[in-house]
Design a protein around this motif. Sequence first.
Motif, short mmCIF file in Angstrom:
data_model
loop_
_atom_site.label_atom_id
_atom_site.label_comp_id
_atom_site.label_asym_id
_atom_site.label_seq_id
_atom_site.Cartn_x
_atom_site.Cartn_y
_atom_site.Cartn_z
N ASP A 29 0.84 -1.21 0.00
CA ASP A 29 0.00 0.00 0.00
C ASP A 29 0.87 1.26 0.00
OD1 ASP A 29 -2.29 -1.51 -0.01
OD2 ASP A 29 -2.61 -1.41 2.17
N VAL A 30 1.95 1.22 0.77
CA VAL A 30 2.85 2.37 0.81
C VAL A 30 3.45 2.62 -0.57
CG1 VAL A 30 5.08 3.20 1.67
CG2 VAL A 30 3.43 2.19 3.25
N VAL A 31 3.94 1.54 -1.19
CA VAL A 31 4.68 1.69 -2.45
C VAL A 31 3.75 2.10 -3.60
CG1 VAL A 31 5.96 0.34 -4.15
CG2 VAL A 31 6.56 0.20 -1.74
N ARG A 32 2.46 1.80 -3.45
CA ARG A 32 1.51 2.27 -4.45
C ARG A 32 1.47 3.81 -4.48
NH1 ARG A 32 -1.69 -2.13 -4.56
NH2 ARG A 32 -2.40 -1.89 -2.43
N VAL A 33 1.61 4.41 -3.32
CA VAL A 33 1.58 5.87 -3.22
C VAL A 33 2.97 6.48 -3.41
CG1 VAL A 33 1.04 7.80 -1.69
CG2 VAL A 33 -0.41 5.77 -1.69
N ALA A 34 3.96 5.79 -2.86
CA ALA A 34 5.35 6.28 -2.89
C ALA A 34 6.20 5.24 -3.62
CB ALA A 34 5.86 6.51 -1.47
N ARG A 51 16.26 -0.99 -4.63
CA ARG A 51 15.24 0.01 -4.91
C ARG A 51 14.63 0.41 -3.57
NH1 ARG A 51 11.00 -1.53 -8.98
NH2 ARG A 51 11.08 -3.62 -8.06
N MET A 52 14.18 1.64 -3.49
CA MET A 52 13.94 2.26 -2.19
C MET A 52 12.65 3.07 -2.16
SD MET A 52 16.81 4.77 -0.52
CE MET A 52 17.93 3.43 -0.18
N SER A 53 12.01 3.08 -0.99
CA SER A 53 10.95 4.04 -0.72
C SER A 53 10.94 4.28 0.79
CB SER A 53 9.59 3.55 -1.22
OG SER A 53 8.62 4.57 -1.07
N ASN A 54 9.98 5.04 1.27
CA ASN A 54 9.91 5.35 2.70
C ASN A 54 8.46 5.51 3.11
OD1 ASN A 54 12.82 6.33 3.83
ND2 ASN A 54 12.62 6.99 1.71
N PRO A 82 3.71 8.23 2.89
CA PRO A 82 2.57 7.66 3.64
C PRO A 82 2.97 7.40 5.10
CG PRO A 82 2.97 6.45 1.59
CD PRO A 82 4.14 7.35 1.80
N PRO A 83 1.98 7.27 5.96
CA PRO A 83 2.29 7.02 7.38
C PRO A 83 2.91 5.64 7.60
CG PRO A 83 -0.08 6.95 7.00
CD PRO A 83 0.54 7.43 5.73
N ILE A 84 3.65 5.52 8.70
CA ILE A 84 4.21 4.23 9.09
C ILE A 84 3.08 3.31 9.53
CG2 ILE A 84 5.72 3.06 10.75
CD1 ILE A 84 7.43 5.61 10.84
N GLU A 103 10.44 8.39 13.25
CA GLU A 103 9.97 9.35 12.26
C GLU A 103 10.11 8.84 10.84
OE1 GLU A 103 11.14 13.57 14.11
OE2 GLU A 103 12.72 12.05 14.13
N ALA A 104 11.02 7.89 10.67
CA ALA A 104 11.31 7.41 9.32
C ALA A 104 11.29 5.89 9.28
CB ALA A 104 12.67 7.90 8.87
N CYS A 105 10.72 5.35 8.22
CA CYS A 105 10.83 3.92 7.93
C CYS A 105 11.31 3.78 6.50
CB CYS A 105 9.49 3.23 8.13
SG CYS A 105 9.53 1.48 7.65
N LEU A 106 12.58 3.41 6.36
CA LEU A 106 13.16 3.20 5.04
C LEU A 106 12.79 1.81 4.55
CD1 LEU A 106 15.11 4.10 2.77
CD2 LEU A 106 16.98 3.22 4.16
N ILE A 107 12.37 1.73 3.30
CA ILE A 107 12.00 0.47 2.67
C ILE A 107 13.03 0.18 1.59
CG2 ILE A 107 10.24 -0.71 1.29
CD1 ILE A 107 8.25 1.46 2.52
#
Length: 206
Positions: A29-34, A51-54, A82-84, A103-107
């Motif tokens: 769901d996160v990666v769909r937006v980011a 490959r990366m997102s947050n 998007p929110p964690i 504050e951050a969640c690196l994917i």
Amino acid sequence: MSTLAEGISYYPDHFDRPAQEALVDAIRDVVRVAPLFVPVMPRTGKPMHVRMSNCGQLGWVTDKDNGYRYQPTHPQTGRAWPPIPPALLQLWDDVAGFDAPPEACLINFYGDSAKMGLHQDRDEQEFAAPVVSVSLGDDCLFRIGGTERGGPTQSMRLRSGDVIVLGGPSRLRYHGVDRIYPASSTLLKDGGRINLTLRRVSNASI
DNA sequence: TAGTCCCG
DNA sequence: ACAA
């Protein structure tokens, strides 16, 4: 939980299979937006293997001109991260031992041949807060050294559902991923490995 | 120096 | 070890 060294807590199989599947759904769901992007190194512009997102109020990004940094928006879409997902905020509460939330969640997504060189997580202001890392999907060979380059290192195989916490005197230890073990997990339909890294970026007090 | 190459 |  086992203590691998002062400040390193290891929670093998912290998330069971259903919890892992729920996390993957949340990350989808996160990666769909980011959307995932390919980060490049400062100055050289060389692409990283992952490959990366947050998600979260801040995301870790890098590019040739401005280098490593945290910012509140996706570098390509300009949208807020998007929110964690709540399950990850709960994980932080369970294992971080730090009052203020992450504050951050690196994917980071690793393909079959992806690696990550030894590095320190040092772009945060708040080193009193630990780094919390979640492994999903294929196994990897994780390597951890000391707080200076060139020192001795240890390797361990991380598996899907494992959680590792680097805090205290181990907060700034060098670490990286030497290899992925392709098809070692059935969690991700198309294979590969996802690493989630929760971090406190700004100073928690005052 | 979150990468890559080369050597022992 | 590299080279910006």
